[in-house]
Each structure stands twice: as structure tokens, then as C-alpha cells.
Design a protein around this motif. Structure first.
Motif, PDB file in Angstrom:
ATOM      1  N   LEU A   1     -10.475  -0.857   5.307  1.00 10.12           N
ATOM      2  CA  LEU A   1     -11.116  -2.221   5.845  1.00 10.12           C
ATOM      3  C   LEU A   1     -11.716  -2.055   6.872  1.00 10.12           C
ATOM      4  CD1 LEU A   1      -7.632  -4.106   4.835  1.00 10.12           C
ATOM      5  CD2 LEU A   1      -9.483  -3.786   3.203  1.00 10.12           C
ATOM      6  N   ASP A   2     -12.681  -3.036   6.857  1.00  9.58           N
ATOM      7  CA  ASP A   2     -13.740  -3.228   8.104  1.00  9.58           C
ATOM      8  C   ASP A   2     -13.859  -4.532   8.508  1.00  9.58           C
ATOM      9  OD1 ASP A   2     -16.171  -3.250   9.719  1.00  9.58           O
ATOM     10  OD2 ASP A   2     -17.067  -1.542   8.755  1.00  9.58           O
ATOM     11  N   PRO A   3     -13.854  -5.090   9.514  1.00  3.26           N
ATOM     12  CA  PRO A   3     -13.943  -6.525   9.928  1.00  3.26           C
ATOM     13  C   PRO A   3     -15.426  -6.981   9.736  1.00  3.26           C
ATOM     14  CG  PRO A   3     -13.669  -5.277  12.051  1.00  3.26           C
ATOM     15  CD  PRO A   3     -13.441  -4.333  10.701  1.00  3.26           C
ATOM     16  N   ALA A   4     -16.360  -6.159   9.759  1.00  2.45           N
ATOM     17  CA  ALA A   4     -17.835  -6.580   9.356  1.00  2.45           C
ATOM     18  C   ALA A   4     -18.129  -6.727   8.315  1.00  2.45           C
ATOM     19  CB  ALA A   4     -18.629  -5.319  10.103  1.00  2.45           C
ATOM     20  N   GLY A   5     -17.494  -6.341   7.323  1.00  7.38           N
ATOM     21  CA  GLY A   5     -17.798  -6.384   5.671  1.00  7.38           C
ATOM     22  C   GLY A   5     -16.733  -6.808   4.984  1.00  7.38           C
ATOM     23  N   ASP A   6     -16.635  -6.711   3.478  1.00 10.15           N
ATOM     24  CA  ASP A   6     -15.811  -7.180   2.641  1.00 10.15           C
ATOM     25  C   ASP A   6     -15.074  -5.792   2.313  1.00 10.15           C
ATOM     26  OD1 ASP A   6     -17.944  -7.404  -0.267  1.00 10.15           O
ATOM     27  OD2 ASP A   6     -17.619  -5.927   1.194  1.00 10.15           O
ATOM     28  N   GLY A   7     -15.444  -4.642   2.835  1.00  2.89           N
ATOM     29  CA  GLY A   7     -14.514  -3.513   2.550  1.00  2.89           C
ATOM     30  C   GLY A   7     -14.663  -2.866   1.224  1.00  2.89           C
ATOM     31  N   ALA A   8     -14.552  -1.678   1.005  1.00  6.04           N
ATOM     32  CA  ALA A   8     -15.150  -0.881  -0.260  1.00  6.04           C
ATOM     33  C   ALA A   8     -14.527  -1.649  -1.508  1.00  6.04           C
ATOM     34  CB  ALA A   8     -14.409   0.315  -0.215  1.00  6.04           C
ATOM     35  N   PRO A   9     -15.423  -1.554  -2.534  1.00  5.09           N
ATOM     36  CA  PRO A   9     -14.896  -2.388  -3.806  1.00  5.09           C
ATOM     37  C   PRO A   9     -13.681  -1.570  -4.779  1.00  5.09           C
ATOM     38  CG  PRO A   9     -17.036  -1.088  -4.184  1.00  5.09           C
ATOM     39  CD  PRO A   9     -16.745  -1.053  -2.749  1.00  5.09           C
ATOM     40  N   GLU A  10     -13.675  -0.166  -4.404  1.00  3.10           N
ATOM     41  CA  GLU A  10     -12.549   0.647  -4.790  1.00  3.10           C
ATOM     42  C   GLU A  10     -11.585   1.098  -3.748  1.00  3.10           C
ATOM     43  OE1 GLU A  10     -12.111   0.750  -8.007  1.00  3.10           O
ATOM     44  OE2 GLU A  10     -14.198  -0.180  -8.531  1.00  3.10           O
ATOM     45  N   PRO A  11     -10.430   1.253  -4.116  1.00  6.65           N
ATOM     46  CA  PRO A  11      -9.480   1.729  -3.235  1.00  6.65           C
ATOM     47  C   PRO A  11     -10.029   3.284  -2.619  1.00  6.65           C
ATOM     48  CG  PRO A  11      -8.194   1.504  -5.183  1.00  6.65           C
ATOM     49  CD  PRO A  11      -9.639   1.275  -5.549  1.00  6.65           C
ATOM     50  N   TRP A  12      -9.516   3.521  -1.131  1.00  2.26           N
ATOM     51  CA  TRP A  12     -10.033   4.663  -0.389  1.00  2.26           C
ATOM     52  C   TRP A  12      -9.414   5.772  -0.886  1.00  2.26           C
ATOM     53  CZ3 TRP A  12      -8.244   7.509   3.834  1.00  2.26           C
ATOM     54  CH2 TRP A  12      -9.275   8.105   4.691  1.00  2.26           C
ATOM     55  N   ALA A  13      -8.154   5.611  -1.062  1.00  3.48           N
ATOM     56  CA  ALA A  13      -7.211   6.809  -1.814  1.00  3.48           C
ATOM     57  C   ALA A  13      -6.123   6.235  -2.554  1.00  3.48           C
ATOM     58  CB  ALA A  13      -6.629   7.640  -0.483  1.00  3.48           C
ATOM     59  N   SER A  14      -6.136   7.101  -3.602  1.00  5.30           N
ATOM     60  CA  SER A  14      -4.824   6.670  -4.590  1.00  5.30           C
ATOM     61  C   SER A  14      -4.028   7.957  -4.926  1.00  5.30           C
ATOM     62  CB  SER A  14      -5.565   6.347  -5.852  1.00  5.30           C
ATOM     63  OG  SER A  14      -4.612   6.181  -7.011  1.00  5.30           O
ATOM     64  N   SER A  15      -2.657   7.656  -5.283  1.00  2.00           N
ATOM     65  CA  SER A  15      -1.574   8.709  -5.136  1.00  2.00           C
ATOM     66  C   SER A  15      -1.547   9.053  -6.737  1.00  2.00           C
ATOM     67  CB  SER A  15      -0.592   8.533  -4.572  1.00  2.00           C
ATOM     68  OG  SER A  15       0.327   7.642  -5.070  1.00  2.00           O
ATOM     69  N   GLY A  16      -0.661  10.044  -6.932  1.00  3.16           N
ATOM     70  CA  GLY A  16      -0.325  10.381  -8.333  1.00  3.16           C
ATOM     71  C   GLY A  16       1.239   9.995  -8.611  1.00  3.16           C
ATOM     72  N   VAL A  17       1.654   9.013  -7.630  1.00  2.00           N
ATOM     73  CA  VAL A  17       3.083   8.732  -7.872  1.00  2.00           C
ATOM     74  C   VAL A  17       3.177   7.512  -8.438  1.00  2.00           C
ATOM     75  CG1 VAL A  17       5.031   7.977  -6.423  1.00  2.00           C
ATOM     76  CG2 VAL A  17       3.922  10.188  -5.798  1.00  2.00           C
ATOM     77  N   THR A  18       3.788   7.074  -9.616  1.00  2.00           N
ATOM     78  CA  THR A  18       4.120   5.803  -9.983  1.00  2.00           C
ATOM     79  C   THR A  18       5.676   5.928 -10.339  1.00  2.00           C
ATOM     80  OG1 THR A  18       3.949   6.791 -12.462  1.00  2.00           O
ATOM     81  CG2 THR A  18       1.985   5.543 -11.304  1.00  2.00           C
ATOM     82  N   GLY A  19       6.532   4.740 -10.075  1.00  2.00           N
ATOM     83  CA  GLY A  19       7.591   4.448 -10.371  1.00  2.00           C
ATOM     84  C   GLY A  19       8.126   3.236  -9.756  1.00  2.00           C
ATOM     85  N   PRO A  20       9.577   2.888  -9.865  1.00  2.00           N
ATOM     86  CA  PRO A  20      10.136   1.622  -9.256  1.00  2.00           C
ATOM     87  C   PRO A  20      10.125   1.725  -7.801  1.00  2.00           C
ATOM     88  CG  PRO A  20      11.326   2.444 -11.035  1.00  2.00           C
ATOM     89  CD  PRO A  20      10.689   3.432 -10.787  1.00  2.00           C
ATOM     90  N   HIS A  21       9.556   0.717  -7.197  1.00  2.00           N
ATOM     91  CA  HIS A  21       9.744   0.509  -5.734  1.00  2.00           C
ATOM     92  C   HIS A  21       8.721   1.517  -5.028  1.00  2.00           C
ATOM     93  CE1 HIS A  21      13.936  -1.224  -6.578  1.00  2.00           C
ATOM     94  NE2 HIS A  21      13.122  -2.287  -5.966  1.00  2.00           N
ATOM     95  N   SER A  22       7.572   1.654  -5.562  1.00  2.00           N
ATOM     96  CA  SER A  22       6.618   2.528  -4.903  1.00  2.00           C
ATOM     97  C   SER A  22       5.753   1.865  -3.818  1.00  2.00           C
ATOM     98  CB  SER A  22       5.570   2.969  -6.041  1.00  2.00           C
ATOM     99  OG  SER A  22       4.749   1.819  -6.488  1.00  2.00           O
ATOM    100  N   HIS A  23       5.509   2.843  -2.670  1.00  2.00           N
ATOM    101  CA  HIS A  23       5.179   2.436  -1.815  1.00  2.00           C
ATOM    102  C   HIS A  23       4.380   3.555  -1.110  1.00  2.00           C
ATOM    103  CE1 HIS A  23       8.595   4.264   0.488  1.00  2.00           C
ATOM    104  NE2 HIS A  23       9.271   3.552  -0.763  1.00  2.00           N
ATOM    105  N   ALA A  24       3.482   3.143   0.116  1.00  4.36           N
ATOM    106  CA  ALA A  24       2.664   4.311   0.714  1.00  4.36           C
ATOM    107  C   ALA A  24       2.606   3.770   2.229  1.00  4.36           C
ATOM    108  CB  ALA A  24       1.166   4.316   0.162  1.00  4.36           C
ATOM    109  N   HIS A  25       2.324   4.928   2.858  1.00  4.95           N
ATOM    110  CA  HIS A  25       2.420   4.704   4.560  1.00  4.95           C
ATOM    111  C   HIS A  25       1.315   5.813   4.747  1.00  4.95           C
ATOM    112  CE1 HIS A  25       6.737   3.650   4.200  1.00  4.95           C
ATOM    113  NE2 HIS A  25       6.474   4.508   3.274  1.00  4.95           N
TER     114      HIS A  25
END
Length: 438
Positions: free
Chosen positions: A233-257
Motif C-alpha cells: 500500500l502506498d499513500p500516493a496512489g491506490d496500491g497495486a491491483p493484485e496482492p503483493w504476495a500470496s501463500s499456499g496456506v488455506t484452512g480455518p482461522h488463516s492469517h498472515a504476518h
């Protein structure tokens, strides 16, 4: 001198990059409680930050039955060596402090309560003299979808241009990121999400003016899910149209740091193992974990570990992370109350993972303190056990964390968090702050 602790603790997770790391060297440490601080009015200790030779403490006066909702917050600047009050400033608006940042000569304080705007105070770091007070205006027509008084601040980061990034929690558990530099707030159009009730911040990190912001994944009863993401996210614009990075983890209560260091961002994604549904007995749960090291300039993934299944003692709804001087990332799963639910896990710069059982299961990871790790456990009667741990030496029973030193504090009132800087380890409870000198 038996121990030296250098560095500051300017944000919730140590610094703007979120590494929870403080430089330190130890000879033969002899920890002792050097001083304690308790608000004279019996109020709560809400926030603590450390910079230079000062410890900054935000407190909230106790509730007054005759004037409910009119309690005010006070900011104290304490001398780190003696604990004496060097400066004090009562805030003019009746709202608790939600976030506090020390950015060079300025202490930024964000205070709000439901139905009130977000108040942004800038105070001089030396004498707490006020530089400005702003009531931040959120433009509902710009996509906020809520009035100014409907947002709570979960975390904040200092931007290199003098502004601040904020993580906001809104109606219906709606989570957004926003940037403020004057009286208005620019909402980031990306990384918005509707989440399950969860008061915990998402562990974003900031480099320069750019925020690397995690968003949680989704999971339904049919077993379909999307992974947690990292947005740039960049305050000067609207950010990238796609996620910058994506994991291969899916499941209940998934979260990232996300943790920033040098020219990279390390992202850690976790989720509960879907095969553990319905919940199994204590000691048989597992978490899915994947780590990524991403180049900030190019967005290229330098290292991506396999999705590992790690044993936990309970739900993995959060995590504590700390970056060590050798580039390793150490983390620990936590439950919905912030209590530890796993051993320590170490991720090498190549992505390999290894477990380190703790001397006691109730220890919560706080920081990387030099080459050792800092952790704490709440004891009966409000006391806190603070320990430094070694995870580098091989033991006869395998890789285990070993206690280097530990000390018990007086009663701090529960809800403990631990920081380090200005020559001390600082244990904060709801009612008091204890400074530990080595």
C-alpha cells in the motif's frame, strides 16, 4: 557491567518493521527490578514505548460513576534509569489511547472511543509539549461505509514523510488500512476484509512510505478457502491491483504476518489444519505454516518454504514473531486470548523449520534480545516471570530452549506485555510497569 541492552521500542512490535528485536550483550546477568511505576490515580497502564533514555507510558484514569465516559488519558515520560517522571501531559479529549509511536523528536498518540473521532496528538519527545491535536475525518463517501465515530485504531506506523499508517476496525468486524498526514484520512482501497470477531492487529510493517499489510484468508464449511495475502500500500496512489504476495496456506482461522528487514519482507502464513475438524483432544491439533522471503524492490520471492504441519496444544488463531540478528525468524502460535499454544519454531534464511520446546508451556515469546529470546509467563497473584532463553546450544535431549536468566516481578495486574530498550527489560501490566536491569 553484567548486561547491556541497546536500542529503542518505538512501535507495538518493536520498530516500524515489526521485528521485535533489540540489541543486547550479556556477561553474567544478575536481573533485578530497578523500579516500578504505578499511576497515582489507580488507573490503567495502556501503552509503553522506549526511545533514547526515556520510557513513555500512556495511562487511563479510572472510571468515575458520576461521569461515565469522561475519563482522560495521560502520557508520562519517565527517566529510564530512575523511573522518575520527567514530563507529563494530560490529553484534552475523554478517550483511551489506542496506539502510540515514537518517531524521532515526536511522540504520536492516537486516542478514540466508539462514537468519537480519532484524535491524533503530536507531542514533543523531550517535554511532551503539544505540537498539534487533530480530529481525523474519515470520508464515508470514499468507501469507508461508516461514520467517523465507528472506527477503532488497532495499530499505527510512522511513515517517512511525517504521516501515519493506521489499521482500523469498523462495523461488522470490517478491517481496513488508512493513511493520515493532516486532518483527513485516506483509506487504502485494497486489503479491506470482513472478518470474524478478532480484536488482534494483523501485524503489518512499514518501510519508508509503503505499508506491507496482511489480510486474512477465508474458509467455509464445504472445505473451500482462499489463502491470506500481503498487500503493498502506498499513500500516493491506490496500491497495486493484485496482492503483493500470496501463500499456499488455506484452512480455518488463516492469517498472515509481515516483518521487514533490509531489502526484504518476510511473510508468515498460518491456519488450523482442516483435517483436525471437528476439533480433536488437546495435544493432537496441528497448524499449517508457510514462510516466504520477498524482495521489496522487485516483488520476487527469494525463499518459499513448503507448507509444514506443526503440532500445537490448542487453536492457532494468532502468532508471535521475532527476528534474530542472524536473520532467523522465530515464532510461536497463540490462541484467541493471546496465550501460547505451541513450542517455539525457528525458520532459517533458507526456509527450513525446527521446533524448540520451552522450559514451561506458559511462556509467551516477546522479543529477540541480542542472540537470546525474551519471553514471559503470568503467575498467580498478578506476578510475571520474565525469562531470557538460549536456543543455539545442542542438548542431550535434542534442541530445546534453555533458560539463561529469569526473574519474577511484583503484581502488575495481569494483561502483560514485555518490551526492551534503554538498558532495561520492561514488563507492563494493566496496573503497573516494572523495569528490569541486568
Amino acid at each position: 557491567m553484567s548486561g547491556v541492552i541497546l536500542g529503542d521500542w518505538t512501535h507495538r512490535r518493536g520498530d516500524v518493521g515489526g521485528g521485535r528485536a533489540v540489541a543486547a550483550e550479556f556477561g553474567r546477568p544478575r536481573p533485578l527490578v530497578a523500579w516500578t511505576f504505578r499511576p497515582r490515580d489507580g488507573g490503567n497502564v495502556d501503552q509503553v514505548r522506549v526511545a533514547g533514555e526515556r520510557v513513555y507510558v500512556a495511562t487511563m484514569s479510572p472510571a468515575d460513576p458520576a461521569a461515565v465516559g469522561w475519563e482522560h488519558a495521560t502520557i508520562f515520560a519517565l527517566d529510564a534509569v530512575t523511573g522518575r517522571v520527567a514530563a507529563k501531559r494530560s490529553l484534552p479529549d475523554p478517550a483511551p489511547v489506542a496506539a502510540m509511536i515514537v518517531d524521532g523528536p515526536i511522540v504520536h498518540v492516537l486516542a478514540t472511543r466508539y462514537g468519537e473521532p480519532i484524535f491524533w496528538y503530536a507531542l514533543d519527545a523531550f517535554d511532551l509539549h503539544p505540537h498539534h491535536r487533530r480530529a481525523l475525518s474519515i470520508d464515508s463517501g470514499a468507501g469507508a461505509g461508516a461514520s467517523n465515530g465507528d472506527w477503532d485504531v488497532l495499530e499505527a506506523w510512522a511513515s517517512a514523510d511525517g504521516g501515519i499508517w493506521m489499521e482500523l476496525d469498523g462495523p461488522s468486524e470490517r478491517r481496513v488500512y488508512a493513511f493520515a498526514k493532516d486532518d483527513s484520512v485516506l483509506l487504502a482501497p485494497r486489503a479491506k476484509e470482513a472478518t470474524e470477531p478478532d480484536p488482534a492487529p494483523r501485524d503489518a510493517c512499514c518501510v519508508g512510505q509503503t505499508l506491507y499489510a496482511p489480510s486474512a484468508g477465508n474458509w467455509d464449511d464445504a472445505g473451500n478457502g482462499t489463502p491470506p495475502l500481503i498487500w503493498q500500500l502506498d499513500p500516493a496512489g491506490d496500491g497495486a491491483p493484485e496482492p503483493w504476495a500470496s501463500s499456499g496456506v488455506t484452512g480455518p482461522h488463516s492469517h498472515a504476518h509481515a516483518v521487514a528487514s533490509g531489502g526484504t519482507v518476510t511473510a508468515l502464513a498460518l491456519a488450523e489444519d482442516p483435517s483436525d475438524r471437528p476439533p480433536q483432544a488437546r495435544g493432537t491439533k496441528r497448524a499449517l505454516v508457510q514462510a516466504m522471503i520477498v524482495d521489496r524492490a522487485s516483488g520476487v520471492v527469494r525463499v518459499q518454504s513448503a507448507v509444514e504441519r506443526l503440532a500445537t496444544r490448542g487453536a492457532c488463531e494468532g502468532a508471535r514473531l521475532a527476528r534474530r540478528p542472524n536473520g532467523e525468524l522465530v515464532f510461536q502460535c497463540t490462541d484467541g486470548e493471546g496465550l501460547p499454544s505451541s513450542d517455539l519454531w525457528r525458520i532459517s534464511p533458507s526456509g527450513e523449520m525446527g521446533a524448540f520446546p520451552l522450559p514451561r508451556e506458559t511462556l509467551v515469546l516477546d522479543a529477540a534480545l541480542g542472540d537470546c529470546l525474551l519471553a514471559h509467563a503470568e503467575l498467580k497473584g498478578g506476578k510475571v516471570l520474565v525469562s531470557a532463553l538460549d536456543i543455539d546450544r545442542e542438548r542431550l535431549l535434542g534442541k530445546r530452549a534453555q533458560t539463561i536468566w529469569s526473574i519474577e516481578t511484583p503484581d502488575l495486574g495481569g494483561a502483560t506485555t514485555v518490551y526492551a530498550g534503554a538498558g532495561h527489560v520492561l514488563a507492563r501490566g494493566a496496573q503497573a510497569l516494572a523495569a528490569i536491569r541486568l
